[in-house]
Scaffold this active site. Structure first.
Site, mmCIF file in Angstrom:
data_model
loop_
_atom_site.group_PDB
_atom_site.id
_atom_site.type_symbol
_atom_site.label_atom_id
_atom_site.label_comp_id
_atom_site.label_asym_id
_atom_site.label_seq_id
_atom_site.Cartn_x
_atom_site.Cartn_y
_atom_site.Cartn_z
ATOM 1 C CD GLU A 155 -2.776 -1.128 2.908
ATOM 2 O OE1 GLU A 155 -3.581 -1.635 2.879
ATOM 3 O OE2 GLU A 155 -2.032 -0.617 3.539
ATOM 4 C CG ASP B 237 -13.090 -5.938 1.909
ATOM 5 O OD1 ASP B 237 -13.879 -5.884 2.908
ATOM 6 O OD2 ASP B 237 -11.917 -5.497 2.176
HETATM 7 N N1 ADE Z 1 -8.851 -4.165 5.223
HETATM 8 C C1 ADE Z 1 -9.343 -4.526 4.041
HETATM 9 N N2 ADE Z 1 -10.712 -4.711 4.108
HETATM 10 C C2 ADE Z 1 -10.857 -5.004 5.365
HETATM 11 C C3 ADE Z 1 -12.070 -5.442 6.076
HETATM 12 N N3 ADE Z 1 -13.044 -5.868 5.359
HETATM 13 N N4 ADE Z 1 -11.981 -5.523 7.281
HETATM 14 C C4 ADE Z 1 -10.778 -5.327 8.155
HETATM 15 N N5 ADE Z 1 -9.658 -4.808 7.533
HETATM 16 C C5 ADE Z 1 -9.867 -4.613 6.148
#
Ligand code: ADE
Length: 244
Positions: free
Chosen positions: A17, A202
């Site tokens: 990142e 996500d």
């Molecule tokens: N980093 C990226 N997606 C995440 C998620 N759903 N929960 C915790 N950290 C994350």
């Protein structure tokens, strides 16, 4: 860069990142704490003196040191060494379809940072567990740059248990990740203004498993995160730092 340039500390968990950001800003690696795996990169970004402090790779497990403990240690060491005017927790995160979020959205943090997995049902300790560490006002900045604003909620897990879900709904959080509340705790103790920039990999309420979404979307979200971090840095002024 003048000696009086405002100093901005950007705390990040994953090398993948951070790399597009350190490359875009042409930051040079600088000495970090000798007793932690952190890797630090410093340089001028327009009118600012910037330190990107990455938690680093865990020596035993050979993976990025994600989670609140490495983030808090890195933040503490970097605040001691760099004396920043502003701390930014930058990285990727999850969000929800129910809020209208999509993969690739960029969020700036809301006015508090909360934990959703510190359940301590004892008087006084319940609120301590949630944290609600202060964040600066980012609404104007977000409007100028076309980003969203949302409360960031933190735990040390990628998944969301039913208990987590209840507490996240109660807090009104729109962004779920694994470091910001740890960083914000340290920033609050040190009295340094705090914000976060999070790019969405996500959607927690999508039928596809979160780990698979994360892997599939990490690269695109990371590019968007780098663009967003550079845009925020160029737009930052003294007024933003102090707008609580
Ligand atoms: N980093 C990226 N997606 C995440 C998620 N759903 N929960 C915790 N950290 C994350």
């Amino acid at each position: 860069m003048s000696d009086s340039a405002a100093r901005v500390l950007i705390v990040m968990a994953m090398e993948a990142e951070a790399e597009p950001i350190t490359a875009a800003l042409r930051l040079a690696e600088t000495t970090g704490p000798s007793d932690l795996p952190c890797r630090w990169y410093r340089g001028a970004a327009d009118h600012l003196d910037v330190l990107v402090a990455v938690n680093g790779v865990d020596a035993r497990f050979d993976v990025d040191s994600i989670g609140t403990v490495p983030a808090a240690l890195n933040t503490y060491a970097a605040i001691q060494a760099f004396n920043p005017d502003l701390v930014i927790s930058a990285g990727t995160a999850g969000a929800w379809h129910r809020d209208g979020s999509v993969v690739g959205d960029v969020f700036l943090s809301g006015v508090s940072f909360v934990n959703h997995d510190r359940r301590i049902e004892l008087r006084g300790f319940d609120a301590y567990g949630v944290g609600s560490h202060p964040g600066i006002q980012t609404r104007d900045l977000a409007d100028r740059l076309g980003f969203k604003v949302g409360i960031v909620t933190t735990s040390n897990s990628l998944d969301e248990t039913p208990h987590d879900a209840e507490r996240i709904e109660a807090s009104g959080a729109a962004v779920k990740e694994m470091e910001a509340a740890g960083v914000a705790y340290v920033a609050e103790q040190a009295g340094v203004p705090m914000m976060a920039i999070k790019a969405i990999t996500d959607l927690v309420d999508d039928p596809a498993p979160t780990p698979q979404q994360f892997i599939d979307n990490l690269s695109v979200a990371t590019e968007l995160l780098a663009e967003a971090v550079v845009a925020v840095l160029l737009e930052l002024d003294e007024e933003t730092f102090t707008s609580t």
